[in-house]
Structures are given as C-alpha cells and as structure tokens.
Scaffold this motif. Sequence first.
Motif, PDB file in Angstrom:
ATOM      1  N   THR A   1       0.837  -1.196   0.000  1.00  9.24           N
ATOM      2  CA  THR A   1       0.000   0.000   0.000  1.00  9.24           C
ATOM      3  C   THR A   1       0.877   1.252   0.000  1.00  9.24           C
ATOM      4  O   THR A   1       0.585   2.225  -0.695  1.00  9.24           O
ATOM      5  N   SER A   2       1.989   1.196   0.755  1.00 13.66           N
ATOM      6  CA  SER A   2       2.887   2.356   0.777  1.00 13.66           C
ATOM      7  C   SER A   2       3.437   2.630  -0.610  1.00 13.66           C
ATOM      8  O   SER A   2       3.496   3.782  -1.049  1.00 13.66           O
ATOM      9  N   SER A   3       3.823   1.579  -1.333  1.00  5.56           N
ATOM     10  CA  SER A   3       4.400   1.823  -2.655  1.00  5.56           C
ATOM     11  C   SER A   3       3.339   2.296  -3.640  1.00  5.56           C
ATOM     12  O   SER A   3       3.621   3.097  -4.531  1.00  5.56           O
ATOM     13  N   VAL A   4       2.098   1.819  -3.468  1.00  4.16           N
ATOM     14  CA  VAL A   4       1.005   2.336  -4.307  1.00  4.16           C
ATOM     15  C   VAL A   4       0.877   3.841  -4.093  1.00  4.16           C
ATOM     16  O   VAL A   4       0.841   4.628  -5.044  1.00  4.16           O
ATOM     17  N   MET A   5       0.845   4.238  -2.826  1.00  2.00           N
ATOM     18  CA  MET A   5       0.672   5.661  -2.505  1.00  2.00           C
ATOM     19  C   MET A   5       1.864   6.479  -3.005  1.00  2.00           C
ATOM     20  O   MET A   5       1.702   7.589  -3.524  1.00  2.00           O
ATOM     21  N   ARG A   6       3.069   5.931  -2.845  1.00  8.43           N
ATOM     22  CA  ARG A   6       4.263   6.649  -3.311  1.00  8.43           C
ATOM     23  C   ARG A   6       4.198   6.860  -4.818  1.00  8.43           C
ATOM     24  O   ARG A   6       4.541   7.930  -5.337  1.00  8.43           O
ATOM     25  N   THR A   7       3.737   5.833  -5.523  1.00 11.92           N
ATOM     26  CA  THR A   7       3.620   5.950  -6.972  1.00 11.92           C
ATOM     27  C   THR A   7       2.633   7.055  -7.344  1.00 11.92           C
ATOM     28  O   THR A   7       2.866   7.830  -8.276  1.00 11.92           O
ATOM     29  N   VAL A   8       1.516   7.123  -6.599  1.00 11.29           N
ATOM     30  CA  VAL A   8       0.521   8.162  -6.864  1.00 11.29           C
ATOM     31  C   VAL A   8       1.133   9.541  -6.636  1.00 11.29           C
ATOM     32  O   VAL A   8       0.965  10.461  -7.445  1.00 11.29           O
ATOM     33  N   VAL A   9       1.875   9.677  -5.539  1.00  6.38           N
ATOM     34  CA  VAL A   9       2.527  10.953  -5.231  1.00  6.38           C
ATOM     35  C   VAL A   9       3.429  11.367  -6.385  1.00  6.38           C
ATOM     36  O   VAL A   9       3.381  12.495  -6.882  1.00  6.38           O
ATOM     37  N   LEU A  10       4.209  10.417  -6.840  1.00  3.18           N
ATOM     38  CA  LEU A  10       5.146  10.682  -7.937  1.00  3.18           C
ATOM     39  C   LEU A  10       4.395  11.130  -9.200  1.00  3.18           C
ATOM     40  O   LEU A  10       4.832  12.042  -9.913  1.00  3.18           O
ATOM     41  N   ALA A  11       3.244  10.510  -9.441  1.00  2.00           N
ATOM     42  CA  ALA A  11       2.509  10.770 -10.677  1.00  2.00           C
ATOM     43  C   ALA A  11       1.858  12.148 -10.700  1.00  2.00           C
ATOM     44  O   ALA A  11       1.428  12.615 -11.757  1.00  2.00           O
TER      45      ALA A  11
ATOM     46  N   VAL B   1       1.482   5.324  15.498  1.00  2.00           N
ATOM     47  CA  VAL B   1       1.507   6.455  14.583  1.00  2.00           C
ATOM     48  C   VAL B   1       2.404   6.211  13.367  1.00  2.00           C
ATOM     49  O   VAL B   1       1.972   6.367  12.222  1.00  2.00           O
ATOM     50  N   LEU B   2       3.614   5.772  13.614  1.00  7.73           N
ATOM     51  CA  LEU B   2       4.551   5.631  12.493  1.00  7.73           C
ATOM     52  C   LEU B   2       4.100   4.566  11.504  1.00  7.73           C
ATOM     53  O   LEU B   2       4.235   4.728  10.296  1.00  7.73           O
ATOM     54  N   PHE B   3       3.542   3.482  12.014  1.00  7.12           N
ATOM     55  CA  PHE B   3       3.087   2.405  11.136  1.00  7.12           C
ATOM     56  C   PHE B   3       2.024   2.921  10.170  1.00  7.12           C
ATOM     57  O   PHE B   3       2.071   2.674   8.972  1.00  7.12           O
ATOM     58  N   TYR B   4       1.064   3.701  10.692  1.00  9.36           N
ATOM     59  CA  TYR B   4      -0.011   4.190   9.833  1.00  9.36           C
ATOM     60  C   TYR B   4       0.421   5.363   8.962  1.00  9.36           C
ATOM     61  O   TYR B   4      -0.039   5.500   7.841  1.00  9.36           O
ATOM     62  N   LEU B   5       1.322   6.220   9.497  1.00 11.06           N
ATOM     63  CA  LEU B   5       1.834   7.301   8.647  1.00 11.06           C
ATOM     64  C   LEU B   5       2.581   6.700   7.460  1.00 11.06           C
ATOM     65  O   LEU B   5       2.613   7.265   6.369  1.00 11.06           O
ATOM     66  N   GLY B   6       3.158   5.535   7.691  1.00  9.65           N
ATOM     67  CA  GLY B   6       3.954   4.867   6.661  1.00  9.65           C
ATOM     68  C   GLY B   6       3.145   4.399   5.470  1.00  9.65           C
ATOM     69  O   GLY B   6       3.727   4.002   4.448  1.00  9.65           O
ATOM     70  N   ASP B   7       1.818   4.411   5.568  1.00  7.16           N
ATOM     71  CA  ASP B   7       1.055   4.008   4.374  1.00  7.16           C
ATOM     72  C   ASP B   7       0.888   5.179   3.400  1.00  7.16           C
ATOM     73  O   ASP B   7       0.378   5.009   2.302  1.00  7.16           O
ATOM     74  N   TYR B   8       1.334   6.366   3.793  1.00  6.41           N
ATOM     75  CA  TYR B   8       1.363   7.565   2.929  1.00  6.41           C
ATOM     76  C   TYR B   8      -0.015   8.005   2.450  1.00  6.41           C
ATOM     77  O   TYR B   8      -0.127   8.829   1.550  1.00  6.41           O
ATOM     78  N   SER B   9      -1.071   7.456   3.015  1.00 10.88           N
ATOM     79  CA  SER B   9      -2.400   7.849   2.530  1.00 10.88           C
ATOM     80  C   SER B   9      -2.704   9.298   2.901  1.00 10.88           C
ATOM     81  O   SER B   9      -3.332  10.026   2.124  1.00 10.88           O
ATOM     82  N   ALA B  10      -2.243   9.744   4.066  1.00  9.72           N
ATOM     83  CA  ALA B  10      -2.473  11.135   4.464  1.00  9.72           C
ATOM     84  C   ALA B  10      -1.714  12.077   3.533  1.00  9.72           C
ATOM     85  O   ALA B  10      -2.197  13.164   3.192  1.00  9.72           O
ATOM     86  N   LEU B  11      -0.544  11.638   3.103  1.00 13.27           N
ATOM     87  CA  LEU B  11       0.252  12.452   2.186  1.00 13.27           C
ATOM     88  C   LEU B  11      -0.502  12.644   0.866  1.00 13.27           C
ATOM     89  O   LEU B  11      -0.567  13.746   0.323  1.00 13.27           O
ATOM     90  N   VAL B  12      -1.092  11.551   0.383  1.00  9.65           N
ATOM     91  CA  VAL B  12      -1.840  11.641  -0.877  1.00  9.65           C
ATOM     92  C   VAL B  12      -3.030  12.585  -0.712  1.00  9.65           C
ATOM     93  O   VAL B  12      -3.282  13.444  -1.561  1.00  9.65           O
ATOM     94  N   THR B  13      -3.743  12.463   0.398  1.00 11.46           N
ATOM     95  CA  THR B  13      -4.866  13.368   0.661  1.00 11.46           C
ATOM     96  C   THR B  13      -4.385  14.820   0.654  1.00 11.46           C
ATOM     97  O   THR B  13      -5.009  15.697   0.041  1.00 11.46           O
ATOM     98  N   ALA B  14      -3.265  15.065   1.322  1.00  8.61           N
ATOM     99  CA  ALA B  14      -2.710  16.411   1.397  1.00  8.61           C
ATOM    100  C   ALA B  14      -2.425  16.953  -0.003  1.00  8.61           C
ATOM    101  O   ALA B  14      -2.796  18.090  -0.332  1.00  8.61           O
ATOM    102  N   ILE B  15      -1.801  16.132  -0.817  1.00  9.16           N
ATOM    103  CA  ILE B  15      -1.432  16.584  -2.164  1.00  9.16           C
ATOM    104  C   ILE B  15      -2.675  16.883  -2.997  1.00  9.16           C
ATOM    105  O   ILE B  15      -2.769  17.917  -3.663  1.00  9.16           O
TER     106      ILE B  15
END
Lengths: 354, 617
Positions: A20-30, A72-86
């Motif tokens: 899931t983290s890599s999915v989210m990272r890919t979205v961020v990159l895109a 906290v760190l485990f869930y932050l690590g899924d980067y879903s909040a980052l995607v929402t932010a972007i």
Amino acid sequence: MSLMRPSSPHTHSASSISSTSSVMRTVVLATLPGLIALTHFFGVGSILNLLLAIIFCLGFETLALKLRKKPVLFYLGDYSALVTAILLALAVPPYAPWWLIATGSFFAIVVAKHLYGGLGFNPFNPAMVGYVVLLISFPVEMTQWRIPAIEGLGYLPLLDSLNAIFAGAHLDGFTSATPLDAIKHNQGLTVEDLYATHSAFQSAKIAGTGWEWVNIGFLVGGLYLLYQKVFTWHAPVGMLAALFILPVFFYDGGSSASAGSPFFHLFSGATMLGAFFIITDPVTSATSTLGRLIYGAAIGALVFIIRVWGNYPDAVAFAVLLMNFAAPFIDYYTVPRTYGHERAQSALRKEDEH
Amino acid sequence: MRKIFDFHGGIHPPENKHQSTQGGIESIALPKELIIPLNQHVGAAADPVVETGQHVLKGQLIAEAHGFVSANIHAPTSGHIRAIELRTANHASGMAVLSIVLEPDGEDRWIELESCDQPETLDAQAIIAKVRAAGLAGMGGAGFPTSVKLGGKDIQTLILNAAECEPYITADDILLRHYAAEVLAGAQLLARVFPRLESILIGIEDNKPEAIASLEHALAAQPNTGNTLAIEIVVVPTKYPSGGEKQLIQLLTGKEVPSGKIPAAIGIVMQNVATARAAWRAVRYGEPLISRITTVVGKALKKQGNIEVLIGTPIAHVLSERGFRETESERVVVGGPMMGWAIEDTLAPVVKATNCLLLPSKEELPAAPPEQACIRCGLCAEACPAELLPQQLYWYARAEDQEKLRAYNIFDCIECGACSYVCPSSIPLVQYYRAAKGTIRQAEKDKRKSDQARLRFEARQERIAKAEAEKEAKRLERKKAAEEAKRKLAEKQAAEKSASAYSATESAKDSTKDSAKKDAGEPDMKAIKSEMVKEALAAAAAKKSAQQDDSSEAEKELKRLQRGLSSAESRLERARATLLKNQEEGADATRLDTLAARVKEAEQKVNDARKKLEAAQ
C-alpha cells in the motif's frame, strides 16, 4: 523452530505496487507533471499550498492516530495522508490563506477519514470532502485563481505570496475568471469570439490559458499510473468518455449559449486531476470493473450537468461525493459472473432464491 | 492446433523451478521407521489388516479400503509392523491420525506381484479393480481415490494434468522427462475405462520444454494400433493457477465446471500424470502405490532436487538426508509456496499426495509484513481465477455476514492464494476465507441440528396438547355424566317426594341407563381396577406362601425376589392387556406408542427381576 504457523500463500508479489505504501508513493510521484504545470502558470502558490497541506494533514493524522491509540509511524507509513494532502493542495487555488488549507485538512483527515474509522473505512473521498466544505463555506477565497503567468505578466513575488497566505493580503487585480467561469458567464459572444477576446483564453489552443497544460500534466501522470497498474482503465475512461460524449450533443458549434466543446470539457478545470487521481481512489469507488466504469461515467455526466446547468463553474468534487453515495448501490448490481455460474447475480439476492 | 482458451486473472510468481531440475530422480537411504497413515486420501480411512509384530513384504496389503470412497494401503518395504497408533499427520492442523508404524528389515523384499502381459485385453471393470487394488489416490495434491473417478459414466474427455503451475514444484516435470512412455500408456489404459471417450488431452505449461519434448518423443514412438484414441499434447501459457482442475479445463476446452459440481458433470475427468503412470504400473506390473517422486527444494537445504520417496518416510528423515539447516529456515512447507501448508512436527510422513517439500531460507520467502488496511484497490479481483470479488469477501468475512458471503459466492473460492499474493496491504485473504467457510459450514450444521430439535420439540408440544385435550374432553364427559346422574337423582327424589305414586319401573330403567353410560365412558378404569385387584391378589398369595416357610434369611430374600418377579409379571400382563384392548378399539398412534413403551418397560422389569432371582438361587 518458530511457533508461528504461517498460512498459505507463503510468498508475496515483489512488483512496484506490492505494498500500500508503494502504491501511494507511486501516486505521489505521478502528480508531479501536473504540479509542475500548475507552478509554471500560477507560480509558487501551488507548492506553498502543498507544503501547508502536508504539514496540516500529517499533523492531524498524527493527532487522530494518537487519540485513537494506534501506532503512529506504522499508519503514517502508508502515505495515505500524504496523498490526501497533495490532492487537496492541488485543488485549492494557489496563494489561498493558510487557514483555508488548515480547515480543509481538518475536514479531510479528521472528519472524513478518522471519524469513519480510518483508511479503508471512509465512504467519502477525504480530499473532496475537505474541498467541498471550503467551497461552500468560503466561496470567495476558493474561487480566486491568479491570472496565469503568461504574455508579460510575471509571477507573484515570494514576499507578496507569503503576505497573501499568512497576512490575508488581497490578490485583487491579479486574479481573473477561470475558463470555466468565462464560458458559464458568457453573454452574447460566440465561443470563437470569446476565445479571441477573453483573457482566460489568451494564447490558448483548446481549453484556456494554462489550464489545458495543467490537464495534460495530470493526464501524463494518470497514464503513468495506468501503466504501473495502480488502477484499471475503467473509471477514468468512463468519466472521460461521458465528459466527451455529452458535449457532443450539446455543443452547437460555438454559439453564445454553447456549453463548450468536448475538448474544452476534457482539458479544463479539474477534469484530468479528477479522472486519474480522485475518482480512482479505490476506497470510495465501486469495486468491480464494470461497477467502476459505471461509477466513472456517472461522475463524468454529473460534472457536465453541474458545469452547464448548475451554480458552480466546476463540479468534480460534487460529482465525486454524489457518486461516493451511490458506490455501494452500484456494487450490489455489478457483481461479476463467477466461474461456474450461469450468469452474474445481484448481491442483493436472497438465500432462498438459489 | 487446438484453440487455447484463457481463464480470468492469474498471476506470474517467480517460477523457481531450475533448483530442482538439475539432477535426475534421486533416492535416499531407508529410514529407521515408516509411518503410514490410514487416511492419506479423500474419504474414509482404510482398515488395518495386519497386527503389531507381524512381518510384511514390500507391496503387501496392510490396510484395506473402507467403503467405496477409500483406498488400499500397502507396505512400502519389507519389515515388521511395530505399532498401529496415533501419529502426527501430514496436515496443516498437525493433528494425530491412526498410522501403521513399519520398521524396515533392510531387505526390501517384494511380495509376489500379479503382472498382466496384455493389459489391452482387460475390460473396464478389470482395469478399475486393479487400480483400486493398488490403492491409487490422486498424486497431484488432492488425493482423491482414483478408482472412484474412473467410475464416471458419461465421460467424453480425459485430461491429464501436467501443468504443475506452482512455483518450485517439478515432480511431474521430472517424471515426464523420465517416464513419458509410461504416462502415455497409462493414459491409453485409463481411456479404455470410458466407453464414450472422444479425446485424450495432456495439458502442460510452456515452461517445461524438456518434459514436452520427452512427451512428444514418446508419443511418436507409441505403436499406433489404430483402435485407440490419439493423445493430444496441449501446451498452455505459464500462468498460475493453470494447473487448478477448473482452470485447466477452461484452458483446454473453454468449458466451466458448474458451481458446486465435479468435472464429470460436463463429461470431463482429470488425472494427474503421476497418477496415470501409477495406474499403468499397477495394471501392467501389479505394483501398488508405495512410493512417489517428491520435489525437495529450498535454500535451507544443502542439496535440492527430486527424490523417489517411500510413502510413510518421515519428513525429518528426508530433510536430514538433504542437509537441512534448521537455523536458516523459518518454516517447513508441504506443497508449493502458493497452496502448501506449514507443518510444525517434521516427524509427519510423506504421503501419496505429497508432491513437494519446500524449505525456504528466511531471505528466500520472508515472513509476511504486518497487515495494513484494505484500500479496496481491486488487485485481488483482477488476480482471482474464479472471478470473485476478494475485497468484498474480505469485508464480509470480517463482518461475519454469512448471507453476503454466500451472495458473493465464497464457496467458489479455490484457495489458490492469488489474491493474497498481490494484496498490497499483505492481508492474509485466503486465511480469512478458510475461516469464513469453516464458520458457515459449522453454522449450517448447527442450524440443521437446531431445526431437528425444534421439529422434535414442536411435535412433542403437539402430542402433549393433544393428550391434554383428550383428558379434558374425558373429564368434561365424566362431569357431564355425573351432573346428569345428579340431575336424574334429584329429579327422582323430587318425583318420589312430590308423587310417591310414581311408577317404580320407570325410575329403575333410568338408573340402569345411567350406569351403562358410565361404563361406556371409562372402560380403561374398570380394566385397570380389575388388574390391580389381580396384582394385589398375586402379591398377597406370594406373601402368604412366604409367611408359611420363613426358615432362613436367604430364603426370605429369595421369597422377596419371587414376589417381585410375580408382581412384575402381573404388571406386564396388565400392560399387554391394555395395549391389546386399545389396539382392538383403534386408539390413535401416539396412545398406542405410549402403551407399547409401557409394555417394553414392564418386560424389562420382569427380565431384571428374573435375573436377580436366578442370581440369588
């Protein structure tokens, strides 16, 4: 020997989207091409939006996780909040005041996501909930788009930008109607004349100064995600097809009452951002491929309807939220035909109807 | 060229086949003991036909099939039966099952086998009988008794499964490289069992070029007798799980096995290639199934490859023979990485269906990362060969919504593991489905049970209500009769009082009528009363005789018992009489049942009393 008795399968995919983290990272990159286009035309505002949104969203995420007593760190690590932010940052006009982003982030992360149970349990797209709350509550701030930096008009100086964001300085004189506004409020001009005279179409080929490039940027990012198999083609194609086909019927060749050409609708506003980054959010969309096709098409149709006959110039957020409501309903009627079964069945089938 | 169809979904995990195909078919030393479970197949456990301490020869029958869906079991080598006891099973649960423990004598001496020089002269029944005698059970992993599958009536297509789609496993690959001719002979043999057969297909994945070449070579060399069907080798693209029965059928024929049915429902039967070879050896040479080729592979071993292993060999023995480094390993897997199960106790034996032992190092197949939230990305639905919606099944499994699980066809899940393999949130989906299926099955069982209990309870309530109603009716009748009598009496008295000159004959008539009515209303009571009198008389008689000669305590006791017997006998007589009377009168069934039960009870008491008396005498 370990006492764990792992169950099958004992191996896991090692592809680029294997977590899931890599999915989210890919979205961020895109999102990069779109972000670059936005920055190119509207200045550093989008990047400042982004930084603010990341700070607020991750902050609220941490707070919510702490309150919910989750690691906290485990869930932050899924980067879903980052995607929402972007996604929120890309949707909000550049140089928006900081509290706008803060409010949007709060509604996106705390209300739309964590109050419903966190990632995976939210029925509505968090970024769109944040966006719609802002649009309804603060329509003035939410519709002030800076004039694209083109043809002699330079970028807003950084100091002015910070003033606008943190000290509430007005951008008057530097903002203008977006192409969608221009078409909506067009009175008496043929589309051809409008393109020739209105500042929003200055040196534009298809759908308005800057906007067509922003959309192309998001299209490129979306195609990359499609190539990476982050999602299937169904939802984006459904939406784009609907948004292309409907204007074909209502575009009368460019009279003053025209609703805009099919290409105009494809490449203006949040069309491409919506098609590839918003409606492809799997949590809140329909589940089967057929379901996603219908879901996408319905969003495309709603976007067109609201753009042309509604009160708002753009409508991706509203259309997405409306269809979020309908997603479970679509799911019930689009269960795929399982191997060995004569035909597909609705999941509403009762036990005794075997 | 035959058209190759496709099946939905599927995945391409790293094949990891080369590690075990470098060598040929190797052998290992005899273990100190063989543990041969009585239930290595689907169906009923076999019944042992040997005793502890007995010496058996290699190939000798040691346990006989119990019923139709079961399989014979033979001694894998010569030696002594040391025990028939519970031993750890080769099963995910690690439970203990009844097993025959055989201590090899090292001579490996065969029993005399009944070979058949002209298998082509045998008829279908003879072939099935020989296959059944040899104890064949599917060697591809499922272990279904082969002879049962050969009983299909309307079979048009025989498919040999050589797809071997699971990573790491090469047992069938190696088998085909060495024994392709025997596999083909087995196919022709099995084909003769089905009178309406139209085609024989061998499905094999394109990642086994050596095996395909070997098959083609053997096929070219096969004598064309003209009256046999041609065998067609069908090469399918490598994609997991193409070797699944349903998927291979779809690949080769484009047909789907209807949900909840077996392939025979659409005229297809599938056998593993190793099973086909075993069938040939069973018929041609009379060889029972006592050994198999097993892939023993993984980086935690010094030596990887395929081994011909005797059924019953403890896995620990195989591992020690191949230099297993326990510290490097995290799990011992029986089967492949996709569908195999981890075992804890390596003393569990190799059985007929064990096609692979996988000993991965910790780096090779690392432990699964912690489960993250499902984001419904749908990768699982894209991978699912049964075209299910695994993400929805997961939600409903977590919510324990059994109705929805069924609506989303959870029982069509073949547990291939493709969904878990692709899941970016590392959710052990298959495990959720297994648990959910188990819960649903249990719930169904419980429901059936409670339904039965409810029916029984309702029937009982009904019976009681009926009996109550009857009683009430009788009571009312009696009451009515009594009131009538009272009324008559009062009338009579009044009549007597008011008109003493009233005719006496008239009143006498009335009273007789009345008593007759009473009799008709209570036939039972009267009968019972008379019986009771009889009983009392009998008891009194016995007492009297007892009083007459009460010489000693022992005799007193004897007399007491005699009394008991006679009273029980009279009670029995009474019960029988009542039953008989009711039968004649045509009383309803429930009443008769109660009475019959009473007779039985009385009989039992008489018997008891008689026994006691005999004991005392």
